[in-house]
Design an enzyme around this catalytic site. Structure first.
Site, PDB file in Angstrom:
ATOM      1  N   HIS A  55       6.149  -8.266  -5.956  1.00 30.18           N
ATOM      2  CA  HIS A  55       7.257  -8.027  -5.029  1.00 30.18           C
ATOM      3  C   HIS A  55       8.538  -8.690  -5.537  1.00 30.18           C
ATOM      4  O   HIS A  55       9.646  -8.216  -5.257  1.00 30.18           O
ATOM      5  CB  HIS A  55       6.939  -8.593  -3.636  1.00 30.18           C
ATOM      6  CG  HIS A  55       5.870  -7.839  -2.903  1.00 30.18           C
ATOM      7  ND1 HIS A  55       4.536  -8.091  -3.085  1.00 30.18           N
ATOM      8  CD2 HIS A  55       5.951  -6.832  -1.998  1.00 30.18           C
ATOM      9  CE1 HIS A  55       3.825  -7.284  -2.314  1.00 30.18           C
ATOM     10  NE2 HIS A  55       4.663  -6.510  -1.638  1.00 30.18           N
TER      11      HIS A  55
ATOM     12  N   ASP B 217       2.930   1.971  -5.833  1.00 33.33           N
ATOM     13  CA  ASP B 217       3.223   0.895  -4.906  1.00 33.33           C
ATOM     14  C   ASP B 217       4.700   1.040  -4.530  1.00 33.33           C
ATOM     15  O   ASP B 217       5.436   1.834  -5.122  1.00 33.33           O
ATOM     16  CB  ASP B 217       2.944  -0.465  -5.563  1.00 33.33           C
ATOM     17  CG  ASP B 217       2.618  -1.555  -4.546  1.00 33.33           C
ATOM     18  OD1 ASP B 217       2.934  -1.368  -3.355  1.00 33.33           O
ATOM     19  OD2 ASP B 217       2.059  -2.590  -4.947  1.00 33.33           O
TER      20      ASP B 217
END
Length: 611
Positions: A246, A331
Site C-alpha cells: 500500500h 489489487d
C-alpha cells in the site's frame, strides 16, 4: 419498482436471451460463449472499456447519497452519484468500502445493490454490475454487525479444519449474495513465512503451503456453493515481505524453485477448486519477472515490473504454466506498489497488456478509463485483447446468475444475514481456533471462585469494521458474562509511564490480570507494562490479539493465548478458554522463533496446549 424481468428486457435487450441458471462449478459452454460474443459484438468500444473497470463510489444509495458523499464523488470521480458514474463510464463492477459509506447495514446494502443494477440496466445495452468487496473476516471485513463475522484466516489455520473453512465460505457467501455482493476478494492464498510481514500476517492461513492450500481450496468451494465468486490473492505470493505494498514497492527474492514449492502451491489448489478470480500483487519477484542477466539494480531501482504489470507473471505463469483462464483482477491501483514506476495513465494499459481482466479502483477513474480507450484507438492495445477480458467477465457474471436475475430481495436479507444459526456457527468455529501457547503451573483456566475480580488491560487498536470494540471492553464484558467481575482499562499499544502506573495500581485491586498484546517489538512499551504487572505478584494472563509472535518477546508470562485477531467472535472465544468453559484446541499455523535468533524455533507449527 418495475419487475426484474421488465428491467432486464428493457435495459439489456439481449441479456434475457443470454441468461443461464447459476450452477456451482459450472463452466462456460461453447454455445454460451457464442451468445456472449454476439453481445460483445454489439457493444460500443466505450462500453467494452467500461466493463474491465471496478471502482469505488461514495454513498449509501445509488441515486440519493448524503451531501458529503455526493461532494466526495464530484471531487474524485467527476459525478455526484453512483448512477451518474455508471451512465458516464459504463463500469462493469463496483467495490464496496466501509469508509465510502456503502455498508451501513444489510438492508441498505441490498437496496444499494439493487439501485446499481437499475442504473446499469436502464442504459442502452445495459449489463448487470458485478458488486464486490473485501470480506476476508478477521481483521479485514467491510460488512459488519449484524452480519455474521467469522475468525480470520490465521485463526482458521489454527483450527486446521477444512470443514470449518468450507462452512465459512458457504455461510459468509450466502450472506453476501443476499445483499447483492457476488464477488468476494477472499481468501488470502499467501503463505506467511515472514513474521515481520506488515500487510499479510494473520490474513494468511499460515506458513505451511500445503495447509494453506487445503484451507484456501475449502473456503473457495464454500463460496462457490453459495453462488459467490471467491478470489485467491495475492498472486504470485505476498507472504515473504517486510514492505507493505500500500505504501511501498516490495521485492521478494524467492528463486523460481522456492516459488514453485512455496508460493505456487495454494494457487494451484485454488485453481483446482474452481476459483472464479485471482488477484495480482503489486510486488516484484525478479526470478519470475526478468531474465537472470537483468537481476541487478540500476541506481537503486529494482529491475522488472510489479506482478500486476508483468506479462511473464500474469500470462506466462498464471495463464500458461498454471493453466488458469478465469478472471484476473488487479489489487487496488491506488496502492503505491503499482504506481512507483509508471504514471496512472500507463498502469491500466500495462496491466491489460500483461493479461489482467479487471482493473480495480484506479486513483483517477477518468484518467485510467480514457487511457485504455486511447490505447485501443491508437493500436497499442488491440480491441480483440480487450474483448478477451470482457468475455471472461461476462462468463463470470453469467455463472453467478447475474444475467438471469441481478436483483436481491429484502425479505431474503432478513432470512439470511446474521441469523442466530449463523452466529452460533461462527462462535463454534472460533472456539476451535484459540491457541494456548504457555500455561506454566496450570494457571489456566481461571475460576470465578478463586479469581473473581479481573482487570483487563492492554492494547486497544481500532476495531475491525463492524465489530463493537474496544478489545479490552469486549474481553471484560465476555468474562463478566462468564461469572467474573471484570474491569477494562485501555493502556494502548504504546503505554506511557503514567498509564503503566495506573494499570499497576488497578492490578492491586484485582485477583488476576488479563493483558492484550498487539505486535510487541523488542523496544515496545508493552513489554514494560507486562513486566511491571508481573512484578505485582498478581497472576497475569496474556492474549496476543493479532500476531502470535508476541509470545517470544514476553517469555516471563506464565499463561499466553493467541486469538489471531481482536474481533468480537475471537475475543469471546478467548474469554471462554480463559474461563475453562471450552478447552483450547488451536494449533500454531506458523512457527514462533527467538527474536535474537530467527533460526531457533521456540514454538513450532502445530504447537498448542490443552487442559
Amino acid at each position: 419498482m418495475p419487475s426484474r424481468r421488465t428491467v432486464l428486457a428493457a435495459g439489456a435487450g439481449l441479456t434475457t436471451a443470454l441468461a443461464t441458471a447459476f450452477t456451482p462449478g459450472g463452466t462456460a459452454h461453447a454455445d454460451t460463449d457464442r451468445r456472449l460474443r454476439t453481445l460483445i459484438s454489439r457493444m460500443t468500444l466505450e462500453e467494452k472499456v467500461g466493463q474491465v473497470f471496478v471502482t469505488r463510489v461514495y454513498g449509501h444509495s445509488a441515486t440519493a447519497p448524503d451531501q458529503a458523499d455526493a461532494d466526495a464523488n464530484l471531487a474524485e470521480l467527476g459525478v455526484r452519484t453512483a448512477a451518474e458514474l455508471i451512465a458516464r463510464y459504463r463500469v462493469g463492477g463496483i467495490i464496496y468500502f466501509t469508509w465510502a459509506h456503502n455498508t451501513r447495514d444489510p438492508l441498505q446494502i441490498a437496496d444499494l445493490s439493487n439501485g446499481l443494477q437499475r442504473a446499469s440496466l436502464s442504459r442502452p445495452r445495459g449489463l448487470p454490475v458485478l458488486v464486490s468487496t473485501d470480506q476476508e473476516h478477521g481483521i479485514v471485513a467491510r460488512v459488519g454487525e449484524p452480519a455474521t463475522l467469522f475468525p480470520g484466516a490465521m485463526a482458521i489455520g489454527a483450527g486446521g479444519s477444512r470443514a470449518d473453512a468450507r462452512t465459512l465460505g458457504r455461510v459468509a457467501g450466502g450472506e453476501l449474495r443476499a445483499m447483492g455482493v457476488r464477488q468476494d476478494y477472499s481468501p488470502v492464498a499467501d503463505v506467511n513465512v515472514n513474521p515481520a510481514n506488515p500487510v499479510i500476517g494473520v490474513r494468511s492461513f499460515g506458513a505451511d503451503p500445503e495447509a494453506v492450500a487445503e484451507l484456501a481450496a475449502a473456503e473457495i468451494r464454500g463460496y462457490r456453493a453459495a453462488g459467490v465468486a471467491a478470489t485467491a490473492k495475492h498472486f504470485p505470493g505476498h507472504g515473504d515481505t517486510a514492505v507493505d505494498s500500500h505504501y511501498g514497492f516490495p521485492v521478494i527474492t524467492h528463486t523460481r524453485e522456492v516459488w514453485e514449492e512455496l508460493d505456487a502451491v495454494p494457487f494451484r489448489a485454488a485453481i483446482a477448486a474452481g476459483v472464479d478470480s485471482i488477484m495480482t500483487a503489486h510486488i516484484l519477484v525478479p526470478a519470475l519477472d526478468v531474465p537472470h542477466s537483468r537481476l541487478r539494480s540500476s541506481g537503486g531501482t529494482p529491475m522488472g515490473d510489479p506482478a500486476t504489470l508483468s506479462r511473464p507473471v500474469v500470462t506466462g505463469l498464471l495463464r500458461e504454466r498454471l493453466g488458469y483462464d478465469g478472471v484476473v483482477v488487479t489489487d487496488a491501483l491506488d496502492m503505491a506498489g503499482v504506481r512507483t514506476k509508471y504514471g496512472d495513465d500507463r498502469v491500466p494499459v500495462l496491466a491489460l497488456k500483461a493479461g489482467v481482466d479487471q482493473l480495480l479502483n484506479p486513483p483517477k477513474l477518468d484518467v485510467a478509463w480514457n487511457a485504455v480507450l486511447r490505447a485501443v484507438r491508437d493500436g497499442e492495445l488491440t480491441e480483440a485483447r480487450l474483448e478477451e477480458s470482457v468475455l471472461r467477465i461476462l462468463r463470470l457474471k453469467d455463472r453467478l446468475g447475474l444475467l438471469a436475475d441481478p436483483y436481491v430481495s429484502r425479505d431474503r436479507v432478513g432470512r439470511t444475514v446474521g441469523t442466530k444459526a449463523h452466529l452460533a456457527t461462527a462462535d463454534r468455529i472460533a472456539e476451535r481456533t484459540t491457541t494456548l501457547l504457555v500455561n506454566e503451573g496450570a494457571l489456566l483456566p481461571l475460576s470465578p471462585r478463586t479469581h473473581r475480580r479481573l482487570l483487563v488491560v492492554g492494547a486497544d487498536p481500532a476495531s475491525p469494521s463492524g465489530t463493537t470494540g474496544p478489545p479490552t471492553g469486549v474481553l471484560a464484558a465476555a468474562l463478566t458474562q462468564l461469572g467474573f467481575a471484570a474491569t477494562a482499562l485501555s493502556t494502548g499499544t504504546a503505554p506511557s509511564a503514567e498509564t503503566i502506573a495506573r494499570a499497576v495500581t488497578a492490578a492491586g485491586e484485582a485477583d488476576a490480570v488479563v493483558v492484550g498484546t498487539y505486535n510487541v517489538s523488542a523496544t515496545s512499551p508493552q513489554k514494560t507494562l507486562v513486566g511491571q504487572l508481573l512484578a505485582t505478584g498478581r497472576p497475569v494472563v496474556a492474549v496476543a490479539v493479532r500476531n502470535p509472535y508476541d509470545v517470544a518477546q514476553l517469555p516471563s508470562v506464565k499463561a499466553y493465548l493467541a486469538s489471531y485477531s481482536w474481533t468480537d467472535v475471537e475475543l469471546r472465544a478467548a474469554a471462554r478458554v480463559i474461563a475453562g468453559t471450552v478447552e483450547p484446541q488451536g494449533r500454531l499455523p506458523v512457527p514462533v522463533q527467538r527474536p535474537d535468533d530467527p533460526a531457533s524455533v521456540l514454538y513450532p507449527i502445530g504447537h498448542g496446549l490443552t487442559y
